[in-house]
Design a protein around this motif. Structure first.
Motif, PDB file in Angstrom:
ATOM      1  N   ILE A  91      15.042 -18.465  -2.738  1.00  0.00           N
ATOM      2  CA  ILE A  91      14.931 -18.382  -4.399  1.00  0.00           C
ATOM      3  C   ILE A  91      13.242 -17.333  -4.322  1.00  0.00           C
ATOM      4  CG2 ILE A  91      13.907 -19.740  -6.345  1.00  0.00           C
ATOM      5  CD1 ILE A  91      14.627 -22.141  -4.727  1.00  0.00           C
ATOM      6  N   ALA A  92      13.261 -16.925  -3.515  1.00  0.00           N
ATOM      7  CA  ALA A  92      12.209 -16.034  -3.553  1.00  0.00           C
ATOM      8  C   ALA A  92      12.321 -14.051  -3.172  1.00  0.00           C
ATOM      9  CB  ALA A  92      10.397 -15.634  -2.876  1.00  0.00           C
ATOM     10  N   GLN A  93      13.463 -14.634  -3.097  1.00  0.00           N
ATOM     11  CA  GLN A  93      14.273 -13.229  -2.608  1.00  0.00           C
ATOM     12  C   GLN A  93      14.947 -13.043  -4.165  1.00  0.00           C
ATOM     13  OE1 GLN A  93      15.927 -14.166   1.201  1.00  0.00           O
ATOM     14  NE2 GLN A  93      13.866 -12.586   2.358  1.00  0.00           N
ATOM     15  N   VAL A  94      15.957 -13.747  -4.630  1.00  0.00           N
ATOM     16  CA  VAL A  94      16.414 -13.897  -5.609  1.00  0.00           C
ATOM     17  C   VAL A  94      16.204 -14.098  -6.971  1.00  0.00           C
ATOM     18  CG1 VAL A  94      18.314 -15.122  -6.545  1.00  0.00           C
ATOM     19  CG2 VAL A  94      18.766 -14.710  -4.603  1.00  0.00           C
ATOM     20  N   VAL A 116      21.246 -19.424  -3.452  1.00  0.00           N
ATOM     21  CA  VAL A 116      20.989 -19.857  -2.379  1.00  0.00           C
ATOM     22  C   VAL A 116      21.949 -20.474  -1.560  1.00  0.00           C
ATOM     23  CG1 VAL A 116      18.776 -19.003  -3.036  1.00  0.00           C
ATOM     24  CG2 VAL A 116      19.600 -20.788  -4.047  1.00  0.00           C
ATOM     25  N   GLY A 117      23.058 -21.095  -2.678  1.00  0.00           N
ATOM     26  CA  GLY A 117      24.145 -22.156  -1.303  1.00  0.00           C
ATOM     27  C   GLY A 117      23.106 -23.516  -2.134  1.00  0.00           C
ATOM     28  N   LEU A 118      23.029 -24.236  -3.040  1.00  0.00           N
ATOM     29  CA  LEU A 118      22.693 -25.302  -3.715  1.00  0.00           C
ATOM     30  C   LEU A 118      23.267 -25.411  -4.396  1.00  0.00           C
ATOM     31  CD1 LEU A 118      18.372 -24.552  -3.117  1.00  0.00           C
ATOM     32  CD2 LEU A 118      20.645 -25.906  -1.667  1.00  0.00           C
ATOM     33  N   ALA A 121      10.311 -17.365 -13.632  1.00  0.00           N
ATOM     34  CA  ALA A 121      10.475 -16.967 -12.754  1.00  0.00           C
ATOM     35  C   ALA A 121      11.810 -16.365 -12.663  1.00  0.00           C
ATOM     36  CB  ALA A 121       9.959 -16.551 -11.100  1.00  0.00           C
ATOM     37  N   ARG A 122      12.694 -17.641 -12.977  1.00  0.00           N
ATOM     38  CA  ARG A 122      14.186 -17.267 -13.024  1.00  0.00           C
ATOM     39  C   ARG A 122      14.531 -16.991 -15.026  1.00  0.00           C
ATOM     40  NH1 ARG A 122      17.546 -20.996 -16.062  1.00  0.00           N
ATOM     41  NH2 ARG A 122      15.778 -22.192 -15.979  1.00  0.00           N
ATOM     42  N   ASP A 123      13.534 -17.102 -15.483  1.00  0.00           N
ATOM     43  CA  ASP A 123      14.338 -17.260 -16.402  1.00  0.00           C
ATOM     44  C   ASP A 123      14.083 -15.240 -17.059  1.00  0.00           C
ATOM     45  OD1 ASP A 123      14.715 -17.463 -19.704  1.00  0.00           O
ATOM     46  OD2 ASP A 123      12.156 -17.118 -19.641  1.00  0.00           O
ATOM     47  N   ALA A 124      12.428 -15.092 -16.078  1.00  0.00           N
ATOM     48  CA  ALA A 124      11.809 -13.883 -16.708  1.00  0.00           C
ATOM     49  C   ALA A 124      12.926 -12.712 -15.759  1.00  0.00           C
ATOM     50  CB  ALA A 124      11.069 -13.535 -15.929  1.00  0.00           C
ATOM     51  N   ALA A 125      13.839 -12.932 -14.659  1.00  0.00           N
ATOM     52  CA  ALA A 125      14.595 -12.541 -14.214  1.00  0.00           C
ATOM     53  C   ALA A 125      16.357 -12.367 -14.966  1.00  0.00           C
ATOM     54  CB  ALA A 125      14.995 -12.923 -12.640  1.00  0.00           C
ATOM     55  N   GLY A 126      16.274 -13.648 -15.965  1.00  0.00           N
ATOM     56  CA  GLY A 126      17.545 -13.680 -16.624  1.00  0.00           C
ATOM     57  C   GLY A 126      18.870 -14.147 -16.268  1.00  0.00           C
ATOM     58  N   MET A 127      18.049 -15.395 -14.607  1.00  0.00           N
ATOM     59  CA  MET A 127      19.561 -15.952 -14.484  1.00  0.00           C
ATOM     60  C   MET A 127      19.538 -17.627 -14.791  1.00  0.00           C
ATOM     61  SD  MET A 127      18.672 -14.574 -10.594  1.00  0.00           S
ATOM     62  CE  MET A 127      20.058 -15.217  -9.676  1.00  0.00           C
ATOM     63  N   THR A 128      20.868 -17.714 -14.896  1.00  0.00           N
ATOM     64  CA  THR A 128      20.514 -19.239 -15.176  1.00  0.00           C
ATOM     65  C   THR A 128      20.483 -20.168 -13.914  1.00  0.00           C
ATOM     66  OG1 THR A 128      23.005 -19.122 -14.031  1.00  0.00           O
ATOM     67  CG2 THR A 128      21.907 -18.583 -16.982  1.00  0.00           C
ATOM     68  N   GLN A 129      19.825 -21.575 -13.985  1.00  0.00           N
ATOM     69  CA  GLN A 129      19.643 -22.715 -13.106  1.00  0.00           C
ATOM     70  C   GLN A 129      21.150 -22.115 -12.468  1.00  0.00           C
ATOM     71  OE1 GLN A 129      20.176 -25.835 -14.995  1.00  0.00           O
ATOM     72  NE2 GLN A 129      17.234 -25.697 -14.643  1.00  0.00           N
ATOM     73  N   ASP A 130      22.401 -22.202 -12.665  1.00  0.00           N
ATOM     74  CA  ASP A 130      23.467 -22.178 -11.924  1.00  0.00           C
ATOM     75  C   ASP A 130      23.458 -20.706 -10.977  1.00  0.00           C
ATOM     76  OD1 ASP A 130      26.485 -23.379 -11.156  1.00  0.00           O
ATOM     77  OD2 ASP A 130      27.120 -21.478 -12.461  1.00  0.00           O
TER      78      ASP A 130
END
Length: 382
Positions: free
Chosen positions: A65-68, A40-42, A25-34
């Motif tokens: 995370i789901a919201q982001v 989300v404050g982690l 889901a993160r990859d599909a959203a085009g976001m990095t782990q950072d």
């Protein structure tokens, strides 16, 4: 799905499975782990460990995370539909796939299955003997037969294609996959309560291409080709042949072609395309299939892609259909019925409807009388 119920659910879900879905889901959203970590404050290392399945996931973290990532909670914690898993693991797919499409078909299949389990969608009957046609003639015959089953004559265009597909048990979501993104996919959603189909198409493509894609996926659904091990490598071509004959039947195309006999060939082709709501490539391809134009004329017309003004000059206009975020009318009706019957919460139904309605547009729920509650209680006591 309510956040309050997540603790028990997460405890029974494999951490590796949740981590894999987080990464996808993160990859599909085009976001990095950072970037996810900051949102989300982690710490970034926490996201790394979560995606590897090496760290326990807390409920508030999953909610954030789901919201982001723009995904419902159910996507991360519910058991995926088996056909969606098979699609992902297939060594070669018959049509283009991206991670975004995989995620969308995963999620839509989960939602369709949930409605089936709640009794809000019913299973569909399919011909177990149906197989992918082995010739263009057989594909045309299959299209004619299916049109007859729907009560369509041999000349009329197919209107409201999404509703038509529902009559065969195929429910549709048109997702925003980008103009150059993949066309679509469909899978079987089987459950003890019934079996239906779930299709996701690219709602950012042109209207004609959207319709051809959905008609193509309808062919996959009707023929059950995922289970037809005898199908040749030409099966995609045969299903496309079914799709174009279903949308633009021979008699209908010939009728429009004849009615415009005094016009230049290109104008006649424009009239056919609008009548049957086909893309330009599908229009000139079908005209050649029916021997109404030559190969040379086909090649010439295909290079002369029409503009909006070409249609307007002839007084022709398109009816836009299946634009993102389109949902099958029956799917939407099932969601709203579930809400009014209090089988679905407000948050859940809004998520299922994918932005088509906001809270102020939901139907009002009638206040239940004491007698209603007494009858309900007696019913449960059985």
């Amino acid at each position: 799905m309510e956040a309050a119920n997540l603790c028990a659910i997460i405890a029974h879900v494999d951490r590796v499975s949740i981590g894999k879905r987080l990464a996808e889901a993160r990859d599909a959203a085009g976001m990095t782990q950072d970037s996810v970590a900051r949102a989300v404050g982690l710490e970034r290392t926490a996201i790394v460990l979560l995606e590897k399945g090496d760290r326990n996931l807390k409920v508030p973290e999953l909610v954030q995370i789901a919201q982001v990532l723009g995904r419902p909670l159910s996507y991360f914690v519910e058991t995926p539909v088996p056909a969606a898993v098979s699609r992902r693991s297939a060594p070669s797919l018959a049509h283009a796939s991206t991670r975004v499409l995989d995620i969308e078909i995963d999620q839509f299949a989960l939602d369709v299955r949930a409605l089936v389990r709640l009794g809000l969608l019913s299973g569909a009957e399919r011909d177990a003997r149906a197989r992918v046609p082995r010739s263009h003639r057989a594909a045309e015959d299959a299209a004619t037969s299916f049109r007859r089953r729907l009560g369509l004559d041999s000349q009329s265009p197919v209107l409201n294609l999404g509703r038509v597909c529902e009559t065969a048990g195929l429910y549709t979501f048109a997702a925003a996959l980008g103009e150059s993104g993949p066309d679509g996919a469909c899978i079987e959603v089987a459950d003890d309560s019934g079996t239906v189909g779930a299709a996701v198409i690219n709602g950012d493509a042109g209207s004609g291409r959207r319709r051809m894609t959905l008609a193509h996926e309808l062919g996959h659904w009707l023929f059950g080709d995922a289970y037809d091990h005898g199908a040749s490598r030409d099966s995609e071509r045969m299903i496309s042949s079914f799709a174009v004959h279903f949308l633009a039947p021979r008699a209908g195309v010939q009728k429009v072609w004849s009615e415009n006999s005094n016009s230049p060939i290109r104008d006649r082709a424009l009239a056919v395309g609008v009548e049957f709501q086909l893309s330009w490539s599908a229009t000139v391809g079908q005209l050649m299939n029916l021997a109404l134009i030559s190969h040379a004329q086909h090649d010439d017309l295909k290079l002369r892609e029409p503009r909006a003004g070409d249609y307007l000059r002839l007084g022709l206009s398109w009816v836009e259909e299946l634009e993102a975020p389109y949902l099958s009318p029956g799917f939407m009706a099932a969601c709203l019925t579930g809400y009014t019957e209090e089988k679905l919460t407000e948050a859940r139904v809004l998520g299922l409807l994918r932005g088509r309605l906001d809270a102020s547009q939901l139907p009002q729920i009638e206040a239940r009388s004491l007698e209603d509650l007494r009858q309900a209680f007696m019913g449960h006591g059985g």
